[in-house]
Design an enzyme around this catalytic site. Structure first.
Site, PDB file in Angstrom:
ATOM      1  N   GLU A 196       2.544  -1.424  -5.236  1.00 14.23           N
ATOM      2  CA  GLU A 196       3.430  -2.297  -5.189  1.00 14.23           C
ATOM      3  C   GLU A 196       3.100  -3.731  -5.600  1.00 14.23           C
ATOM      4  O   GLU A 196       3.989  -4.460  -6.322  1.00 14.23           O
ATOM      5  CB  GLU A 196       4.411  -2.224  -4.030  1.00 14.23           C
ATOM      6  CG  GLU A 196       5.929  -2.595  -4.092  1.00 14.23           C
ATOM      7  CD  GLU A 196       5.931  -4.189  -3.625  1.00 14.23           C
ATOM      8  OE1 GLU A 196       6.801  -5.123  -3.800  1.00 14.23           O
ATOM      9  OE2 GLU A 196       4.811  -4.625  -3.123  1.00 14.23           O
ATOM     10  N   GLU A 197       2.337  -4.320  -4.694  1.00 14.38           N
ATOM     11  CA  GLU A 197       1.826  -5.707  -4.790  1.00 14.38           C
ATOM     12  C   GLU A 197       1.612  -6.250  -6.078  1.00 14.38           C
ATOM     13  O   GLU A 197       1.717  -7.323  -6.507  1.00 14.38           O
ATOM     14  CB  GLU A 197       0.729  -5.886  -3.735  1.00 14.38           C
ATOM     15  CG  GLU A 197       1.181  -5.682  -2.312  1.00 14.38           C
ATOM     16  CD  GLU A 197       2.184  -6.654  -1.806  1.00 14.38           C
ATOM     17  OE1 GLU A 197       2.467  -7.574  -2.453  1.00 14.38           O
ATOM     18  OE2 GLU A 197       2.714  -6.232  -0.649  1.00 14.38           O
TER      19      GLU A 197
END
Length: 221
Positions: A196-197
């Site tokens: 996600e990051e």
């Protein structure tokens, strides 16, 4: 000193107001956390926190591409899911649901633009990994699935306890509740998102999975 009728009335109003305030304040407080010995059909905060601590302290920082994120964290998640499935069958209290787990590895590309900004670009990724669990209640329920998502990767050097270890921990405890609970009209897809990051890569990768087409409701943790 004698207490007049007016003073008594004032004191009564004050005491009543204080009692009502205490009752209202207590009603606003969240319920006490449930212990890890709580029945498996109930959400136990203690069990969830134990998962969170293992991710944040036992494994630690989990940036995309690291051994912690690509090997240790997903294997810990898979191991816990397997143990919940086995436990529910041993106790013969499972909801009759089928637990279908998949590990997804995806190479992909997407184009993006930022609203209100003159910013456009292309992102290309390789080997993005997701752990996906479907708790299935039959073909009809599968076609009307609910997706619950949280990501296990973290920012660089961050232990990722809050972002998003707590979401992953909550999902693992929800898996237990669903596996031991009542039969549902909708199958539940748990997406343990591995990237996600770096720009929502895990979410984009999931769109390539066959189960993505069955999602009718999405809950992001």
């Amino acid at each position: 000193m004698a207490v007049t009728g007016a003073l008594r009335g004032t004191l009564f109003v004050l005491v009543t107001a204080i009692v009502i305030s205490v009752v209202i304040e207590k009603a606003r407080l969240p319920p006490a956390p449930l212990a890890d010995t709580t029945d498996a059909t109930y959400f136990s905060e203690e069990r969830a926190v134990r998962h969170q601590k293992y991710l944040a302290k036992g494994i630690g920082s989990r940036p995309v591409g690291s051994v912690a994120n690509e090997v240790e964290a997903p294997e810990a998640i898979r191991t816990k899911i397997r143990s919940i499935g086995i436990e529910s069958k041993i106790h013969r209290r499972h909801s009759g649901a089928g637990m279908q787990m998949r590990t997804q590895n995806v190479d992909g590309t997407y184009h993006f633009s930022r609203k209100g900004m003159d910013s456009r670009g292309t992102t290309t990724y390789s080997g993005v990994q997701n752990v996906i669990l479907r708790v299935s209640f039959g073909a009809e329920a599968d076609a009307q699935a609910v997706l619950v998502n949280a990501h296990y990767d973290s920012a660089y050097v961050s232990p990722g306890a809050n972002d998003d270890g707590i979401g992953v921990a909550a999902m693992l405890e929800l898996v237990r509740c669903v596996a031991f609970g009542e039969r549902m009209n909708h199958s539940i897809i748990f997406l343990f998102n591995g990237a996600e990051e770096m720009g929502l890569l895990g979410s984009h990768a999931f769109l390539e999975h066959e189960w993505a087409k069955t999602v009718k409701v999405f809950i992001n943790l």
